[in-house]
Design a protein around this motif. Structure first.
Motif, PDB file in Angstrom:
ATOM      1  N   ILE A  29      41.463  25.663  42.870  1.00 40.83           N
ATOM      2  CA  ILE A  29      42.912  25.498  42.975  1.00 40.83           C
ATOM      3  C   ILE A  29      43.310  25.519  44.439  1.00 40.83           C
ATOM      4  O   ILE A  29      42.577  26.024  45.291  1.00 40.83           O
ATOM      5  N   SER A  30      44.465  24.979  44.707  1.00 42.80           N
ATOM      6  CA  SER A  30      45.007  25.031  46.057  1.00 42.80           C
ATOM      7  C   SER A  30      45.738  26.356  46.254  1.00 42.80           C
ATOM      8  O   SER A  30      46.357  26.872  45.317  1.00 42.80           O
ATOM      9  N   PRO A  31      45.669  26.918  47.455  1.00 41.49           N
ATOM     10  CA  PRO A  31      46.434  28.149  47.721  1.00 41.49           C
ATOM     11  C   PRO A  31      47.922  27.983  47.446  1.00 41.49           C
ATOM     12  O   PRO A  31      48.619  28.953  47.139  1.00 41.49           O
ATOM     13  N   PHE A  32      48.400  26.735  47.534  1.00 44.38           N
ATOM     14  CA  PHE A  32      49.822  26.478  47.310  1.00 44.38           C
ATOM     15  C   PHE A  32      50.191  26.542  45.830  1.00 44.38           C
ATOM     16  O   PHE A  32      51.372  26.557  45.481  1.00 44.38           O
ATOM     17  N   ASP A  33      49.169  26.559  44.962  1.00 47.67           N
ATOM     18  CA  ASP A  33      49.433  26.662  43.521  1.00 47.67           C
ATOM     19  C   ASP A  33      49.722  28.098  43.092  1.00 47.67           C
ATOM     20  O   ASP A  33      50.297  28.329  42.025  1.00 47.67           O
ATOM     21  N   ILE A  34      49.311  29.046  43.916  1.00 47.73           N
ATOM     22  CA  ILE A  34      49.491  30.457  43.572  1.00 47.73           C
ATOM     23  C   ILE A  34      50.957  30.839  43.767  1.00 47.73           C
ATOM     24  O   ILE A  34      51.555  30.518  44.794  1.00 47.73           O
ATOM     25  N   VAL A  44      45.055  37.235  42.495  1.00 49.89           N
ATOM     26  CA  VAL A  44      45.112  36.773  41.107  1.00 49.89           C
ATOM     27  C   VAL A  44      43.981  35.809  40.772  1.00 49.89           C
ATOM     28  O   VAL A  44      43.589  35.683  39.608  1.00 49.89           O
ATOM     29  N   VAL A  45      43.395  35.155  41.770  1.00 46.67           N
ATOM     30  CA  VAL A  45      42.342  34.173  41.481  1.00 46.67           C
ATOM     31  C   VAL A  45      40.999  34.835  41.168  1.00 46.67           C
ATOM     32  O   VAL A  45      40.096  34.188  40.618  1.00 46.67           O
ATOM     33  N   LYS A  46      40.861  36.120  41.509  1.00 47.41           N
ATOM     34  CA  LYS A  46      39.589  36.809  41.265  1.00 47.41           C
ATOM     35  C   LYS A  46      39.766  38.172  40.589  1.00 47.41           C
ATOM     36  O   LYS A  46      39.023  38.518  39.679  1.00 47.41           O
ATOM     37  N   ILE A  47      40.731  38.947  41.060  1.00 46.06           N
ATOM     38  CA  ILE A  47      40.955  40.283  40.489  1.00 46.06           C
ATOM     39  C   ILE A  47      42.449  40.433  40.207  1.00 46.06           C
ATOM     40  O   ILE A  47      43.189  41.037  40.994  1.00 46.06           O
ATOM     41  N   PRO A  48      42.910  39.884  39.095  1.00 47.78           N
ATOM     42  CA  PRO A  48      44.348  39.924  38.799  1.00 47.78           C
ATOM     43  C   PRO A  48      44.824  41.343  38.491  1.00 47.78           C
ATOM     44  O   PRO A  48      44.243  42.039  37.658  1.00 47.78           O
ATOM     45  N   VAL A  49      45.864  41.756  39.180  1.00 50.97           N
ATOM     46  CA  VAL A  49      46.499  43.047  38.904  1.00 50.97           C
ATOM     47  C   VAL A  49      47.605  42.814  37.886  1.00 50.97           C
ATOM     48  O   VAL A  49      48.486  41.977  38.095  1.00 50.97           O
ATOM     49  N   THR A  50      47.557  43.533  36.791  1.00 49.03           N
ATOM     50  CA  THR A  50      48.521  43.318  35.710  1.00 49.03           C
ATOM     51  C   THR A  50      49.716  44.254  35.780  1.00 49.03           C
ATOM     52  O   THR A  50      50.785  43.938  35.263  1.00 49.03           O
ATOM     53  N   SER A  51      49.541  45.407  36.418  1.00 51.07           N
ATOM     54  CA  SER A  51      50.643  46.370  36.487  1.00 51.07           C
ATOM     55  C   SER A  51      50.357  47.405  37.565  1.00 51.07           C
ATOM     56  O   SER A  51      49.194  47.748  37.815  1.00 51.07           O
TER      57      SER A  51
END
Length: 379
Positions: free
Chosen positions: A372-377, A153-160
């Motif tokens: 962002i921190s990985p823990f924020d994802i 999601v931080v670079k290539i967000p998949v929406t569906s």
């Protein structure tokens, strides 16, 4: 009827309520449109009485949120087998971030906007007529690959992933530009082409299901009907798209790791050999590496070619020739069998594509680590 009358003439409300996913409203944000009448019907009796007497109705927030999630699941995230809860969390988080898309070129914008327009077309088609059999059910067929959707999601967000792997292309293209990625023009072009192929597969599968259903209902005692011939053509087209999807995926993997000119290699095996030779060892140690490479192998492509080029036609046993349909009842023809084969391959290709984009995500993170921190994802 009464609900619609009250909403329109008494409460002066719109027939649909638009709800943004996430906390930030910006171009490209996901919006769910919920039917106002459906919300009204679920209100408590006390709320209804009070609203009628005061000529004022403020829809209950809980009902709106529940309805919007139901709408999003129906149109975008699907069922548990489509990894709906995970994707809802991922995209709620993504839609709550401020997107900086300043690195996009004008051509990048046109490409992403055209993909978005086709996405809307596909979703509209499924709102009118759809079938659960068109879901690729990625969480059921390749559950282990779904975990990759979260860091992506931080670079290539998949929406569906209901009908194909849909991505937030504008955001992905911008991340590639921002990283000054080598061969960025080629990489974006191939991702654009591959996403377009995914969309064409989804549209063709939608048409194929319609044709199969039509043939079942209308063949009766006919020897052969047009819907069956159209189905054969549609199946052959989809097989061609599936093959092209694998070929484009291979090139994207190559561009991700600076392996050029793969498209000039004469054989599929030579392309795979070149990839294996030059891909970094750290990538080969990824838990999904073997899965990806097993399914882009020569054997996988040969299986597709058997259907696409009709190697079996000489033996007279092809499922894509008219004699397999002549004078047969609709339930006896091979269409459903071929549909099952196609859906299985499409699901595998989709899982491989997620793995491919995950590899690209890792490289983009190495070049430009996110703030962002990985823990924020969300997980």
């Amino acid at each position: 009827m009464l609900s619609n009358f009250l909403i329109k003439h008494i409460f002066r409300q719109e027939p649909e309520i638009g709800i943004f996913l996430g906390t930030v409203k910006q171009k490209g944000s996901t919006i769910a449109y919920v039917n106002s009448a459906n919300i009204w019907r679920k209100e408590t009796l006390n709320t209804k009485i009070k609203s009628i007497f005061t000529f004022n109705w403020i829809p209950s927030e809980d009902l709106i949120q529940t309805a919007s999630k139901e709408t999003l699941n129906q149109a975008i995230y699907g069922y548990e087998t489509d990894y709906n809860e995970g994707l809802f969390k991922i995209n709620s988080w993504h839609n709550s971030q401020h997107w900086n898309l300043e690195d996009l070129t004008e051509f990048d914008k046109k490409k992403s906007e055209s993909l978005d327009a086709l996405t809307i077309l596909i979703r509209t088609s499924h709102r009118r007529l759809t079938s659960n059999s068109l879901h690729i059910s990625i969480a059921k067929r390749a559950e282990f690959i779904c975990v990759l959707l979260h860091p992506m999601v931080v670079k290539i967000p998949v929406t569906s992933v209901i009908h194909y792997v849909d991505i937030h292309s504008a955001f992905a293209f911008n991340e590639i530009r921002k990283a000054n990625f080598p061969n960025a023009d080629d990489l974006i072009s191939y991702i654009y082409e591959l996403q377009f192929i995914q969309q064409k597969i989804a549209l063709s599968l939608h048409e194929l299901v319609y044709l199969i259903d039509y043939a079942e209902k209308n063949k009766s005692n006919s020897l052969l009907i047009k819907a069956e011939l159209s189905s054969i053509s549609e199946v052959e087209t989809i097989f061609a798209y599936l093959k092209a999807s694998i070929e484009k995926t291979i090139v994207i993997i190559g561009l991700t790791f600076g392996i050029k000119n793969l498209e000039t290699k004469k054989t599929h095996k030579s392309k795979i050999d070149a990839l294996i030779k030059d891909i970094p060892q750290r990538v080969k140690e990824l838990f999904y590496y073997e899965f990806v490479f097993n399914f882009i192998s020569s054997e996988s492509l040969d299986s597709l070619n058997n259907h696409r080029t009709g190697i079996l036609h000489k033996k007279g046993i092809s499922d894509l020739q008219p004699h397999s349909y002549l004078g047969k009842k609709s339930e006896e023809n091979p269409l459903k069998k071929m549909f099952s084969v196609i859906m299985q391959q499409h699901a595998i290709n989709s899982a491989v594509l997620i793995g491919t984009y995950a590899m690209l995500t890792d490289e983009l993170v190495r070049l430009v680590p996110p703030d962002i921190s990985p823990f924020d994802i969300p997980y």
